[in-house]
Design an enzyme around this catalytic site. Sequence first.
Site, PDB file in Angstrom:
ATOM      1  N   LEU A 129       0.683  14.142   1.794  1.00 31.23           N
ATOM      2  CA  LEU A 129       1.372  13.075   2.525  1.00 31.23           C
ATOM      3  C   LEU A 129       0.378  12.042   3.048  1.00 31.23           C
ATOM      4  CD1 LEU A 129       3.959  15.250   4.502  1.00 31.23           C
ATOM      5  CD2 LEU A 129       4.254  14.071   2.318  1.00 31.23           C
ATOM      6  N   GLU A 164     -12.866   6.063   1.008  1.00 33.37           N
ATOM      7  CA  GLU A 164     -12.492   7.295   0.286  1.00 33.37           C
ATOM      8  C   GLU A 164     -13.242   7.382  -1.056  1.00 33.37           C
ATOM      9  OE1 GLU A 164      -9.280   9.058   1.343  1.00 33.37           O
ATOM     10  OE2 GLU A 164      -9.648  10.633  -0.124  1.00 33.37           O
ATOM     11  N   ASP A 176      -1.996   4.900  -1.131  1.00 33.42           N
ATOM     12  CA  ASP A 176      -1.816   5.582   0.153  1.00 33.42           C
ATOM     13  C   ASP A 176      -2.180   4.676   1.330  1.00 33.42           C
ATOM     14  OD1 ASP A 176      -1.314   7.606  -1.613  1.00 33.42           O
ATOM     15  OD2 ASP A 176      -3.136   8.737  -1.171  1.00 33.42           O
TER      16      ASP A 176
END
Length: 389
Positions: A129, A164, A176
């Site tokens: 998520l 990231e 995301d």
Amino acid sequence: MTDQNTNEYPEKIKKHFRTVYQQTPLIVRSPGRVNLIGEHTDYNMGFVLPAAINKAVYLGIQKREDNEMHFVSFDMDDFYQTDLQNITHSGKLWPDYILGVVEQFQKAGAQFTGFNIVFGGDIPFGAGLSSSAALECASGFAFNELFDFGFDKWQIALMGQAAENQFVGVNCGIMDQFASVFGKKQNLMQLDCRSLEYTYIPFNDEGIEIVLFDTRVKHSLASSAYNDRRAQCEKGVNLISQHHPHVKSLRDATEEMLLNHVKPVDEEIYRRCHYVVSEIQRLLDGCEDLKKDDLESFGKRMFETHAGLRDQYEVSCPELDHLVDLVTGNPSVLGARMMGGGFGGCTINLVKREGVQDLIEEITAGYKALTGKDVEVYLARIEDGTSKL
Ligand code: GLA
């Protein structure tokens, strides 16, 4: 079922901040996301259809007098400290999401002084998520507010992704971070990952729930397999572009090109690329369904996506497949599929509201019988993106 009430978090963070640092923090909320359709398409310059949800990271921040950075993870009851001249890997992952964003901001010219952080939240870790993107975007948004750097929303999302990619080492796409920052209550977002243009699509949830079944597994090969898939897509593009120089990503590729130039050379790469090319089209068709309010048709496409991720892209796992098999044919379930990077995490299910309770009971029992594990269930509500509270 997990309690959806998140309101206690900002207060908890504020209180803890005062106890640890004797300061009153600025509080930022940055949500997790679901993605209705369009999986593994973002780094192939295709489309995605995410939404921000009612699970979020809450991050408190305040300035220090020195050049140190102090971070507290409220949920993990853990602490990390370093200084602005010394941005290296922490050795325990969670601080790296914040440090990676600091590094990106510095590269973009931002002049920091020291700061304190306490963060926590209710996005389950490893459930697919996007808890990590939420932490990156919460950090970026908080730095921007606290130091008045003047970056815009896109810069915050892109610097989160770069953190990231470059610092954490996962070659993720933009979905995301985009979803966390740009989310809008009751709206899905159709993002073109090549042009970065996006449109909000109102999600008519009258009578429908977005139910997430969490396998509670995260297989260890998840991030290396993710990077491998990405490299395989690039290989497919290289094979095609030798014949069609305008093809820069799988977004530009057709099934015919794959048949002519990839299949004869490498069957596995062909399967990977074939999934991506069909998924990009499936998303576009799915958005047409939504415009017509045809959730039945949309739901069928979600099942097709799952089959593609399982058989062609091969990023599913037995637990995810069980969860999709268990809901298949259930009259309350319009669509279901694994969601996110894969190898664990959640399935996303579009479910008729009147059937939700029975479904949950059935799946809980069925999953336990098949795997011996307890499934976790979340009802996702579509909420706004990153903001200051
Ligand atoms: C992860 C990545 C995203 C995206 C999905 C798969 O969530 O972070 O960028 O690639 O997997 O669609």
